[in-house]
Design a protein around this motif. Structure first.
Motif, PDB file in Angstrom:
ATOM      1  N   VAL A  16      14.253  -1.071  -9.389  1.00 20.44           N
ATOM      2  CA  VAL A  16      12.880  -1.232  -8.910  1.00 20.44           C
ATOM      3  C   VAL A  16      12.159   0.112  -8.894  1.00 20.44           C
ATOM      4  CG1 VAL A  16      11.464  -1.851  -6.906  1.00 20.44           C
ATOM      5  CG2 VAL A  16      13.409  -3.293  -7.560  1.00 20.44           C
ATOM      6  N   ARG A  17      12.870   1.162  -8.491  1.00 20.61           N
ATOM      7  CA  ARG A  17      12.238   2.480  -8.351  1.00 20.61           C
ATOM      8  C   ARG A  17      11.853   3.102  -9.685  1.00 20.61           C
ATOM      9  NH1 ARG A  17      16.332   3.319  -4.248  1.00 20.61           N
ATOM     10  NH2 ARG A  17      17.649   4.378  -5.781  1.00 20.61           N
ATOM     11  N   VAL A  18      12.701   2.946 -10.708  1.00 23.08           N
ATOM     12  CA  VAL A  18      12.480   3.744 -11.913  1.00 23.08           C
ATOM     13  C   VAL A  18      12.061   2.949 -13.145  1.00 23.08           C
ATOM     14  CG1 VAL A  18      14.164   5.443 -11.102  1.00 23.08           C
ATOM     15  CG2 VAL A  18      14.894   3.688 -12.737  1.00 23.08           C
ATOM     16  N   SER A  19      12.340   1.655 -13.214  1.00 21.16           N
ATOM     17  CA  SER A  19      12.162   0.950 -14.487  1.00 21.16           C
ATOM     18  C   SER A  19      10.813   0.247 -14.599  1.00 21.16           C
ATOM     19  CB  SER A  19      13.292  -0.069 -14.696  1.00 21.16           C
ATOM     20  OG  SER A  19      13.172  -1.149 -13.792  1.00 21.16           O
ATOM     21  N   ASP A  20      10.373   0.111 -15.845  1.00 15.09           N
ATOM     22  CA  ASP A  20       9.169  -0.668 -16.156  1.00 15.09           C
ATOM     23  C   ASP A  20       9.526  -2.117 -16.465  1.00 15.09           C
ATOM     24  OD1 ASP A  20       7.163   1.598 -16.274  1.00 15.09           O
ATOM     25  OD2 ASP A  20       8.607   2.282 -17.771  1.00 15.09           O
ATOM     26  N   ASN A  21      10.685  -2.314 -17.087  1.00 14.41           N
ATOM     27  CA  ASN A  21      11.146  -3.646 -17.492  1.00 14.41           C
ATOM     28  C   ASN A  21      12.588  -3.812 -17.043  1.00 14.41           C
ATOM     29  OD1 ASN A  21       8.724  -3.644 -19.344  1.00 14.41           O
ATOM     30  ND2 ASN A  21       9.987  -2.119 -20.388  1.00 14.41           N
ATOM     31  N   THR A  22      12.964  -5.049 -16.738  1.00 15.98           N
ATOM     32  CA  THR A  22      14.334  -5.316 -16.296  1.00 15.98           C
ATOM     33  C   THR A  22      14.865  -6.573 -16.967  1.00 15.98           C
ATOM     34  OG1 THR A  22      13.972  -4.290 -14.130  1.00 15.98           O
ATOM     35  CG2 THR A  22      15.831  -5.788 -14.315  1.00 15.98           C
ATOM     36  N   GLY A  23      16.106  -6.463 -17.440  1.00 14.51           N
ATOM     37  CA  GLY A  23      16.796  -7.623 -17.985  1.00 14.51           C
ATOM     38  C   GLY A  23      17.989  -7.962 -17.105  1.00 14.51           C
ATOM     39  N   LEU A  57       9.915  -9.648 -12.231  1.00 15.00           N
ATOM     40  CA  LEU A  57      11.269 -10.190 -12.110  1.00 15.00           C
ATOM     41  C   LEU A  57      11.764 -10.150 -10.667  1.00 15.00           C
ATOM     42  CD1 LEU A  57      14.174  -9.931 -14.532  1.00 15.00           C
ATOM     43  CD2 LEU A  57      14.596  -9.197 -12.200  1.00 15.00           C
ATOM     44  N   PHE A  58      11.440  -9.081  -9.949  1.00 18.74           N
ATOM     45  CA  PHE A  58      11.942  -8.966  -8.582  1.00 18.74           C
ATOM     46  C   PHE A  58      11.061  -9.674  -7.549  1.00 18.74           C
ATOM     47  CE2 PHE A  58      14.457  -5.577 -10.457  1.00 18.74           C
ATOM     48  CZ  PHE A  58      15.657  -5.699  -9.782  1.00 18.74           C
ATOM     49  N   ASP A 106      19.038 -15.819  -7.149  1.00 15.05           N
ATOM     50  CA  ASP A 106      20.290 -15.793  -6.394  1.00 15.05           C
ATOM     51  C   ASP A 106      20.944 -14.419  -6.464  1.00 15.05           C
ATOM     52  OD1 ASP A 106      19.918 -18.435  -5.753  1.00 15.05           O
ATOM     53  OD2 ASP A 106      21.311 -19.215  -7.264  1.00 15.05           O
ATOM     54  N   TYR A 107      20.852 -13.775  -7.636  1.00 12.98           N
ATOM     55  CA  TYR A 107      21.495 -12.467  -7.781  1.00 12.98           C
ATOM     56  C   TYR A 107      20.744 -11.379  -7.016  1.00 12.98           C
ATOM     57  CZ  TYR A 107      23.476  -8.266  -9.844  1.00 12.98           C
ATOM     58  OH  TYR A 107      24.076  -7.045 -10.003  1.00 12.98           O
ATOM     59  N   ILE A 108      19.435 -11.324  -7.187  1.00 13.39           N
ATOM     60  CA  ILE A 108      18.689 -10.225  -6.560  1.00 13.39           C
ATOM     61  C   ILE A 108      18.583 -10.389  -5.047  1.00 13.39           C
ATOM     62  CG2 ILE A 108      17.369  -9.797  -8.665  1.00 13.39           C
ATOM     63  CD1 ILE A 108      14.994 -11.200  -7.433  1.00 13.39           C
ATOM     64  N   THR A 109      18.846 -11.608  -4.545  1.00 15.16           N
ATOM     65  CA  THR A 109      18.847 -11.806  -3.079  1.00 15.16           C
ATOM     66  C   THR A 109      20.256 -11.717  -2.503  1.00 15.16           C
ATOM     67  OG1 THR A 109      18.917 -14.219  -3.428  1.00 15.16           O
ATOM     68  CG2 THR A 109      16.757 -13.200  -3.068  1.00 15.16           C
ATOM     69  N   GLY A 110      21.244 -11.396  -3.354  1.00 12.54           N
ATOM     70  CA  GLY A 110      22.593 -11.139  -2.858  1.00 12.54           C
ATOM     71  C   GLY A 110      23.453 -12.357  -2.658  1.00 12.54           C
ATOM     72  N   ARG A 111      23.083 -13.496  -3.233  1.00 10.25           N
ATOM     73  CA  ARG A 111      23.895 -14.698  -3.046  1.00 10.25           C
ATOM     74  C   ARG A 111      25.169 -14.682  -3.890  1.00 10.25           C
ATOM     75  NH1 ARG A 111      18.783 -18.907  -3.281  1.00 10.25           N
ATOM     76  NH2 ARG A 111      17.772 -18.170  -1.366  1.00 10.25           N
ATOM     77  N   PHE A 112      25.186 -13.856  -4.924  1.00 11.54           N
ATOM     78  CA  PHE A 112      26.431 -13.627  -5.655  1.00 11.54           C
ATOM     79  C   PHE A 112      26.322 -12.268  -6.333  1.00 11.54           C
ATOM     80  CE2 PHE A 112      23.775 -15.277  -9.046  1.00 11.54           C
ATOM     81  CZ  PHE A 112      24.203 -14.603 -10.177  1.00 11.54           C
ATOM     82  N   GLY A 113      27.452 -11.822  -6.897  1.00 21.02           N
ATOM     83  CA  GLY A 113      27.465 -10.520  -7.573  1.00 21.02           C
ATOM     84  C   GLY A 113      27.930  -9.437  -6.650  1.00 21.02           C
TER      85      GLY A 113
END
Length: 336
Positions: free
Chosen positions: A295-302, A318-319, A329-336
């Protein structure tokens, strides 16, 4: 009553009756006219409403089709053309499949990497993000029984067809997860790449070393220690030396595989500040497990999962409004 009076009275009644009949007829005619007018108004109103309904329906259909196409383009990474700030893609990945023996590590990857922007790859361990990163400068050529299908285009040229690997790795540099300076002096670390590509002039090498160390924001820290071993530096300094070493051959693209995962918060902050400065001159692709860093450094995220690109978008989109439930689910910490 006289006969004349009776006749007169009769005539008056006849005249009144005729007048009433005419009034009735006029009223009926007025009602008919009014009815016709009302019918015309109603017809016109219905026509207008029908036109509006048709227009609205067309809009709904267009929007729905646009949504379907947008979703498909998002999945394929094609909509990155609309998200680019400078209007040009540096790298195009088309229908890329990668196998290690019988195991398929990457599945039908389609992405566009905008020029002079920072693109982050996120996802759980083993999802294929580092594998794809190494594919972009053919580091996977060194892996036994690795097979690649599809295209990777650098400025429109397929890197897997008739492109010299040494030239490719000059244009596409790489910084690894763990700092790996060579066991030689700081100066020789930076000069190593230029010497490999034929530069022998001491004046030219001095210029390259200083420029590269300044670009990596470490010149002031090491300018009086250039003859000392690079291994004597701290972890954060070593990583910036590795970045300077990559910059010394003037690449167009810089690949960074979790460059801060082994560093302390202060060193991480310095690397992130450096990356933001470097994007003015380089296309940067960074693999990270740290979503806050993305979030801090990127312009695009895959977002990668099990060898596939689940979602690829501008980072803020994306975020904030992920389009795929797995991404959320991933970015909210539900898995990974």
């Amino acid at each position: 009553m006289k006969v004349e009076e009776m006749q007169g009275t009769k005539e008056v009644k006849n005249m009144q009756g005729a007048k009433e009949a005419q009034d009735m007829k006029n009223m009926q005619d007025t009602q008919v006219v009014q009815g016709v007018q009302n019918a015309r108004v109603a017809q016109n109103a219905q026509a207008v409403q029908d036109a509006r309904d048709e227009q609205n329906l067309k809009g709904v259909i267009d929007n729905k089709e646009k949504g379907i196409n947008d979703t498909k383009d998002m999945k394929d990474g094609k909509n990155m053309k609309d998200m680019r700030k400078n209007g040009r893609n540096k790298i195009e990945i088309k229908n890329l499949d990668l196998f290690y023996g019988e195991f398929q590590a990457l599945k039908s990857i389609n992405m566009s990497i905008p020029e002079k922007e920072i693109t982050a790859f996120i996802g759980p361990s083993g999802c294929g993000k580092s594998t794809l990163l190494k594919t972009l400068n053919r580091m996977n050529d060194l892996v036994e029984d690795c097979r690649i299908h599809g295209e990777v285009l650098l400025d429109g040229e397929n890197i897997y067809k008739n492109m010299d690997v040494n030239l490719l790795r000059k244009r596409v540099g790489m910084v690894f997860q763990k700092p790996n300076p060579f066991p030689m002096s700081i100066y020789d670390n930076i000069a190593y790449g230029p010497r490999t590509h034929g530069i022998r002039s001491k004046v030219k090498l001095d210029e390259i070393v200083e420029r590269s160390l300044r670009s990596a924001a470490i010149w002031d820290e090491v300018k009086d220690r250039l003859k000392e071993s690079a291994l004597s530096l701290s972890g954060g300094q070593q990583q910036r030396i590795c970045i300077a070493r990559a910059l010394a051959v003037q690449p167009e693209v810089l690949l960074m595989d979790e460059p801060t995962s082994a560093l302390d918060p202060i060193s991480t902050g310095k690397i992130e500040e450096l990356v933001l400065q470097l994007k003015n001159n380089y296309t940067i692709i960074i693999v990270t497990h740290n979503m806050q860093q993305a979030v801090r450094v990127s312009d695009n995220t895959g977002f990668f999962l099990m060898g596939e690109v689940v979602e690829y978008d501008r980072t803020e989109s994306l975020f904030s409004i992920p389009k795929d439930q797995r991404t959320e689910d991933y970015i909210t910490g539900r898995f990974g």
